[in-house]
Design a protein around this motif. Sequence first.
Motif, PDB file in Angstrom:
ATOM      1  N   PRO A 195      -4.937   0.110  15.499  1.00 32.58           N
ATOM      2  CA  PRO A 195      -3.660   0.743  15.876  1.00 32.58           C
ATOM      3  C   PRO A 195      -2.460   0.076  15.201  1.00 32.58           C
ATOM      4  O   PRO A 195      -1.518   0.749  14.783  1.00 32.58           O
ATOM      5  N   TRP A 196      -2.502  -1.244  15.037  1.00 30.36           N
ATOM      6  CA  TRP A 196      -1.403  -1.965  14.389  1.00 30.36           C
ATOM      7  C   TRP A 196      -1.300  -1.574  12.920  1.00 30.36           C
ATOM      8  O   TRP A 196      -0.220  -1.291  12.405  1.00 30.36           O
ATOM      9  N   GLU A 197      -2.457  -1.549  12.211  1.00 29.31           N
ATOM     10  CA  GLU A 197      -2.460  -1.206  10.789  1.00 29.31           C
ATOM     11  C   GLU A 197      -1.993   0.233  10.568  1.00 29.31           C
ATOM     12  O   GLU A 197      -1.184   0.510   9.686  1.00 29.31           O
ATOM     13  N   ILE A 198      -2.511   1.163  11.361  1.00 29.81           N
ATOM     14  CA  ILE A 198      -2.112   2.563  11.234  1.00 29.81           C
ATOM     15  C   ILE A 198      -0.629   2.713  11.552  1.00 29.81           C
ATOM     16  O   ILE A 198       0.101   3.396  10.827  1.00 29.81           O
ATOM     17  N   GLY A 199      -0.174   2.070  12.615  1.00 30.35           N
ATOM     18  CA  GLY A 199       1.240   2.142  12.978  1.00 30.35           C
ATOM     19  C   GLY A 199       2.139   1.567  11.902  1.00 30.35           C
ATOM     20  O   GLY A 199       3.236   2.089  11.646  1.00 30.35           O
ATOM     21  N   SER A 245       0.810  -1.219   0.000  1.00 30.09           N
ATOM     22  CA  SER A 245       0.000   0.000   0.000  1.00 30.09           C
ATOM     23  C   SER A 245       0.841   1.265   0.000  1.00 30.09           C
ATOM     24  O   SER A 245       1.863   1.343   0.665  1.00 30.09           O
ATOM     25  N   LYS A 246       0.356   2.275  -0.747  1.00 30.76           N
ATOM     26  CA  LYS A 246       0.997   3.591  -0.748  1.00 30.76           C
ATOM     27  C   LYS A 246       0.533   4.421   0.448  1.00 30.76           C
ATOM     28  O   LYS A 246       1.222   5.342   0.877  1.00 30.76           O
ATOM     29  N   SER A 247      -0.665   4.133   0.936  1.00 36.87           N
ATOM     30  CA  SER A 247      -1.251   4.932   2.010  1.00 36.87           C
ATOM     31  C   SER A 247      -2.353   4.132   2.691  1.00 36.87           C
ATOM     32  O   SER A 247      -2.738   3.057   2.232  1.00 36.87           O
ATOM     33  N   LEU A 248      -2.853   4.707   3.785  1.00 39.42           N
ATOM     34  CA  LEU A 248      -3.970   4.095   4.487  1.00 39.42           C
ATOM     35  C   LEU A 248      -4.988   5.188   4.770  1.00 39.42           C
ATOM     36  O   LEU A 248      -4.649   6.227   5.347  1.00 39.42           O
ATOM     37  N   ILE A 249      -6.204   4.976   4.318  1.00 37.65           N
ATOM     38  CA  ILE A 249      -7.311   5.864   4.632  1.00 37.65           C
ATOM     39  C   ILE A 249      -8.176   5.114   5.632  1.00 37.65           C
ATOM     40  O   ILE A 249      -8.741   4.070   5.317  1.00 37.65           O
ATOM     41  N   ILE A 308       1.646   1.494   8.570  1.00 38.77           N
ATOM     42  CA  ILE A 308       1.770   2.442   7.453  1.00 38.77           C
ATOM     43  C   ILE A 308       2.456   3.726   7.905  1.00 38.77           C
ATOM     44  O   ILE A 308       3.292   4.272   7.181  1.00 38.77           O
ATOM     45  N   ALA A 309       2.147   4.200   9.083  1.00 34.94           N
ATOM     46  CA  ALA A 309       2.792   5.427   9.584  1.00 34.94           C
ATOM     47  C   ALA A 309       4.300   5.228   9.680  1.00 34.94           C
ATOM     48  O   ALA A 309       5.075   6.118   9.333  1.00 34.94           O
TER      49      ALA A 309
END
Length: 127
Positions: free
Chosen positions: A65-69, A47-51, A71-72
């Motif tokens: 929180p795991w998915e956002i972390g 993925s290029k980003s996460l929305i 990609i962040a």
Amino acid sequence: MELPLALFLFLRDEGCKPYLPQRFSRKKGQTPNIKDIQNTRDILSASKSLIFLDGPEATRSQWIPWEIGYIAGKNGKVAIFTAAKNQSDITNSEFLSLYPKISHQNGCLIVDKGPREKIELYQWVNT
């Protein structure tokens, strides 16, 4: 049409390649296994980003929180689209305030990166 699917279709029509976990992965309530974790990692890696589509149900997920972390940490490209009409409907989402918000303005989805820094979603995803 439910909002996650509408957002998915909008992003697809804008030239993005969205992934909608509730449509394509394990069923709600099932205990995740190693295959689920690897599939999620593979998808996030590509993925290029996460929305993140925020709403009353979304912040209850232990995966968020795991998915956002992930990609962040990978590239910092996380943005939040809030589905709730009232911010008080959302709970346990303090960490979400750290990321830019997406809003709908004049028929476009806009990422608000700061007081004077707004960019169309498609551009944000692809830069």
